[in-house]
Motif scaffolding. Structure first.
Motif, PDB file in Angstrom:
ATOM      1  N   LEU A  31       0.699  -1.146  -0.050  1.00 23.76           N
ATOM      2  CA  LEU A  31       0.048  -0.146   0.131  1.00 23.76           C
ATOM      3  C   LEU A  31       0.897   1.402   0.034  1.00 23.76           C
ATOM      4  N   ASP A  32       1.695   1.188   0.588  1.00 13.56           N
ATOM      5  CA  ASP A  32       3.014   2.371   0.618  1.00 13.56           C
ATOM      6  C   ASP A  32       3.413   2.624  -0.498  1.00 13.56           C
ATOM      7  N   GLU A  33       3.870   1.708  -1.251  1.00 15.76           N
ATOM      8  CA  GLU A  33       4.449   1.869  -2.450  1.00 15.76           C
ATOM      9  C   GLU A  33       3.249   2.359  -3.575  1.00 15.76           C
ATOM     10  N   MET A  34       2.095   1.759  -3.378  1.00 20.42           N
ATOM     11  CA  MET A  34       0.989   2.260  -4.064  1.00 20.42           C
ATOM     12  C   MET A  34       0.982   3.875  -4.061  1.00 20.42           C
ATOM     13  N   ALA A  70      -1.283  16.148  -0.744  1.00 23.07           N
ATOM     14  CA  ALA A  70      -0.471  15.420  -1.350  1.00 23.07           C
ATOM     15  C   ALA A  70       0.686  15.150  -0.667  1.00 23.07           C
ATOM     16  N   ILE A  71       1.408  16.165  -0.192  1.00 22.69           N
ATOM     17  CA  ILE A  71       2.687  15.954   0.443  1.00 22.69           C
ATOM     18  C   ILE A  71       2.551  15.192   1.827  1.00 22.69           C
ATOM     19  N   ALA A  72       1.466  15.887   2.544  1.00 27.11           N
ATOM     20  CA  ALA A  72       1.051  15.237   4.046  1.00 27.11           C
ATOM     21  C   ALA A  72       0.844  13.762   3.905  1.00 27.11           C
ATOM     22  N   THR A  73       0.232  13.568   2.864  1.00 27.76           N
ATOM     23  CA  THR A  73      -0.248  11.901   2.750  1.00 27.76           C
ATOM     24  C   THR A  73       0.995  11.083   2.296  1.00 27.76           C
ATOM     25  N   ILE A  74       1.939  11.572   1.603  1.00 28.10           N
ATOM     26  CA  ILE A  74       2.988  10.706   1.359  1.00 28.10           C
ATOM     27  C   ILE A  74       3.712  10.507   2.755  1.00 28.10           C
ATOM     28  N   ARG A  75       4.215  11.733   3.618  1.00 25.69           N
ATOM     29  CA  ARG A  75       4.682  11.513   4.954  1.00 25.69           C
ATOM     30  C   ARG A  75       3.946  10.750   5.787  1.00 25.69           C
ATOM     31  N   MET A  76       2.539  10.681   5.921  1.00 21.83           N
ATOM     32  CA  MET A  76       1.944   9.913   6.854  1.00 21.83           C
ATOM     33  C   MET A  76       2.118   8.222   6.490  1.00 21.83           C
ATOM     34  N   ASN A 136       2.847   5.968  -2.977  1.00 21.13           N
ATOM     35  CA  ASN A 136       3.977   6.833  -3.422  1.00 21.13           C
ATOM     36  C   ASN A 136       3.765   7.086  -4.987  1.00 21.13           C
ATOM     37  N   GLU A 137       3.456   5.973  -5.641  1.00 23.28           N
ATOM     38  CA  GLU A 137       3.632   5.925  -7.076  1.00 23.28           C
ATOM     39  C   GLU A 137       2.266   6.713  -7.568  1.00 23.28           C
ATOM     40  N   GLN A 138       1.005   6.608  -6.945  1.00 23.79           N
ATOM     41  CA  GLN A 138      -0.102   7.411  -7.360  1.00 23.79           C
ATOM     42  C   GLN A 138       0.188   8.943  -6.896  1.00 23.79           C
ATOM     43  N   SER A 139       0.859   9.373  -5.801  1.00 23.95           N
ATOM     44  CA  SER A 139       1.027  10.561  -5.533  1.00 23.95           C
ATOM     45  C   SER A 139       2.049  11.115  -6.603  1.00 23.95           C
TER      46      SER A 139
END
Lengths: 214, 297, 252
Positions: free
Chosen positions: A55-58, A80-86, A60-63
């Motif tokens: 899920l983390d990989e997905m 978008a940025i906060a999502t990647i960090r979380m 990152n890719e979609q973001s």
């Protein structure tokens, strides 16, 4: 008509929510498995960690695709940025559940005197995790400080154990149980820190700034 | 869904093409017939002699020189009078008029004048220019006794083509893209600078077209000039503004009305000369326009 | 105030009875790029045209409020509007070179203002073409018609034409909307260089462009100035929800 960007952002958000659900479940199960020494449960937890990593990989890719194609600004960009960090922090927290599961599989019991510390730390940590992930989707800046304050409780427990550890080691022939249990406590302390990071991501989503919460 | 109509549509398309072709061809054919019949009738009489001689009772000796000179004088003179006034009026109406309502009013008056039959100008010319000139002559004690002079002809033609020039110039000015004018003004040029350096230059070829039309119109006018004094038989060159004059169409008209059969050929020859003069003058203007267009492109 | 080139207070603009600008106040900083954004009909172009008084050309146009260029009221009778337009140049959406040679295009403005000396004119033309990053491409054909240039070159020619007047401000009304991406990029680069010596105000429909090249962004909506601030902050964390809705594309 829904703007294109909303659809894509909702997709990413549901991936994140899935990740949260898995990680919460992993830790709930890890605590139970520790209490009952359930090795079979521990194996399932380790398998689940694979899902979390995917899920983390997905996310990152979609973001990345979102940033590249939709050129988001303002709220969308901050989200978008906060999502990647979380997602990164959640993945770490998931790893820690795996660490605990690996300990359970070894089959050794928890070092008695530390059990009360571990139980207390786990309870505080779970509450932090549940509330900080909730906070991300419904930001409420007042609650942030209160959640962050709980991390200090975890740190306090760790310190108490540390104070006792010297005498504990002296009193035993086989230090492995003591050290293993202490490791679990340190793992939980790190997990608490990462939950704090999730709060910081929630703030970034709203303010666009990092506020050091101590 | 769309296929069933295409056969019918194609048929109508082809049919219309043919119909339009026939109509266009017929205009060309009619024109050709007129030209050919004139050329056939008159070409035999066209000669250098014809062009340089004076009219005579003998059709063979009759020449067209005075009327040719007269036509050139009338065309030239009316241009000298009407062009500056017409251009200035059009410029004012299009570029400088402050009140759009008044400008619109004046504009529609002028546009209407452009449609007035030539004979009306002739009547006006006779009633006004001829009588005024006569009055001036009498008052100044000169030996001239009539107002039916070249000047009257020139002035009458001037007011006849004035509306034409104003209309065509204004239309030419309207074609100037607004953004060119804006660009000029945005650089700090004044309205006058913009009008003369940009607008007029851009519209110039089209303005020249209007001039060509005006020349053609003046060359071809017969009735109004008859009314202000163009005579049918002149044996001197009409270069005196205050003297008698004649023009090509009037001369041709006078020949056609002669009973002698020979004058028919002479008239036809006159028509050919008229057409050639027309072509020559237009040709000069078109050449000028092409040259200027190149410079500004 | 030395750092402000324009100081606008309480500007209202009416076209006959229709109010196109409502109580707009803003200051435009020197040697910066200020971008005006907003949906169609929001008044940003009308406002731009007031800055060089091209608004004078519109019939039925009433203005109240003050616009000061370097402390001078541009509507006062003592302001020479032709000098104003020399000091404040304008580049339009569709490139509009005159049907003349490249040299004559650039020399047009100075000639209108009375400069006749051939050497001076030549110097001005060459300098302006260099500043507009066009010189190298046209140096061998200054006497050829400007209409033979490509769209992007024509636009740079229009910029050179404005620069020949040695202005203090350059106003640009959607200067790249009619150009392809490469020509657009060249002009954006040019703007970035020019801002060292000129104050630039640009109206643009492309928010990405405003975000890329401007230092300050002003958002107009229905004739009002909603928000104005440093571009980086404006695009990351706008204050007004209407600004947020517009730049995130959440509104029509």
């Amino acid at each position: 008509m829904t703007p294109l960007i909303d659809t894509e952002m909702l997709d990413i958000e549901s991936l994140l929510k899935e990740m949260v659900a898995h990680v919460l479940a992993m830790h709930e199960n890890a605590k139970k498995a520790m209490d009952t020494n359930d090795a079979a449960m521990a194996v399932k937890i380790i398998k689940r960690d694979e899902l979390v990593n995917n899920l983390d990989e997905m996310i990152n890719e979609q973001s990345l695709a979102l940033l590249a194609t939709q050129a988001p600004v303002a709220k969308d960009l901050r989200t978008a940025i906060a999502t990647i960090r979380m997602a990164t922090d959640l993945e770490r927290i998931g790893d820690y559940a795996k660490v605990i599961a690996e300990f359970i599989i070894i089959g050794r019991p928890v070092y008695g005197p530390f059990k009360v510390h571990i139980d207390s730390m786990y309870d505080v940590f779970m509450s932090m995790l549940k509330e900080s992930t909730n906070l991300f989707f419904n930001p409420d800046l007042k609650k942030v400080y209160e959640i962050v304050a709980r991390d200090q409780l975890i740190d306090a427990q760790l310190k108490k154990a540390f104070d006792v550890i010297k005498s504990a080691l002296a009193a035993t022939d086989d230090p492995s149980d003591v050290l293993n249990s202490f490791n679990i406590m340190r793992t939980l302390e790190r997990a608490g820190d990462h939950s704090k990071n999730i709060c910081e991501a929630a703030i970034f989503k709203v303010k666009g700034k990092k506020i050091d919460l101590g | 869904m769309f296929k069933s109509h295409s056969k019918k549509r194609r048929f109508i398309n082809t049919l219309m093409n043919i119909v339009l072709l026939i109509f266009s061809a017929s205009s060309v054919v009619i024109l050709a017939v007129i030209l050919i019949s004139i050329i056939v009738k008159g070409i035999g009489s066209v000669s250098w002699n014809f062009i340089t001689s004076y009219p005579s009772r003998n059709p063979v000796l009759a020449g067209i020189l005075p009327s040719l000179v007269g036509s050139l004088m009338v065309v030239g003179g009316s241009m000298v009078v009407a062009l500056p006034i017409g251009l200035a009026t059009a410029l004012y109406l299009q570029e400088f008029a402050k009140s759009k309502r008044w400008a619109g009013l004046i504009q529609s008056l002028i546009y209407n004048l452009a449609g007035v039959p030539s004979i009306v100008y002739g009547i006006f010319g006779a009633a006004f220019f001829v009588t005024t000139l006569k009055a001036i002559f009498v008052a100044s004690g000169s030996s001239l006794t009539t107002g039916r002079v070249l000047l009257a002809g020139i002035l009458t033609m001037s007011i006849l083509i004035l509306p034409v020039i104003v209309v065509t110039t204004q239309e030419a000015l309207k074609t100037v893209p607004k953004n060119l004018k804006e660009a000029s003004l945005a650089l700090g040029a004044t309205k006058v600078q913009t009008t003369f350096k940009i607008t007029s230059r851009y519209a110039f070829p089209n303005i020249l077209t209007g001039v060509i039309l005006a020349i053609a119109r003046v060359l071809g006018e017969t009735a109004p000039l008859l009314m202000v004094g163009a005579a049918g038989f002149i044996t001197f060159l009409p270069t005196n503004l205050f003297g008698s004059f004649t023009v090509l169409p009037v001369q041709i008209f006078s020949w056609i009305t002669r009973p002698q059969a020979g004058f028919q050929a002479t008239a036809a020859a006159g028509i050919i000369v008229l057409l050639l003069t027309q072509l020559l003058l237009s040709g000069i203007a078109i050449f000028l326009r092409a040259k200027l267009q190149k410079r500004y492109e | 105030m030395d750092e402000f080139v324009y100081e606008v207070s309480n500007l209202n603009l009416f076209y006959d009875q229709v109010q196109a600008l409502k109580n707009v106040s803003m200051n435009i900083k020197k040697n910066q790029v200020t971008a005006f954004i907003g949906p169609s009909g929001c008044g940003k172009t009308s406002f731009l045209r007031i800055l060089n008084r091209l608004s004078d050309l519109v019939e039925g146009c009433t203005i109240n409020g003050t616009v000061k260029l370097l402390d001078e009221d541009i509507f006062s009778p003592s302001m020479d509007v032709f000098d104003l337009r020399r000091r404040v140049g304008m580049v339009f959406q569709k490139p509009n070179p005159f049907p003349m040679s490249i040299f004559e295009n650039v020399a047009y403005g100075p000639r209108c203002h009375g400069i006749k000396d051939k050497a001076v004119l030549k110097q001005l033309v060459l300098e302006s073409l260099k500043q507009a990053a066009l010189y190298d491409e046209v140096k061998d054909r200054l006497n050829k018609s400007a209409l033979e240039l490509s769209g992007g070159q024509q636009q740079r020619l229009c910029i050179a034409r404005a620069l020949a007047m040695k202005p203090e401000v350059l106003l640009m009304d959607e200067p790249t909307s009619a150009l392809d991406p490469i020509a657009t990029a060249k002009i954006e680069e040019l703007i970035n260089t020019l801002k060292k010596n000129y104050t630039i105000v640009i109206v643009t429909h492309s928010m990405q462009q405003a975000a890329r090249i401007s230092d300050t962004t002003a958002f107009f909506l229905l004739g009002e100035l909603i928000e104005m601030g440093p571009t980086k902050e404006f695009y990351a964390t706008p204050s007004d929800p209407r600004s947020e809705n517009y730049i995130t594309g959440r509104f029509g």
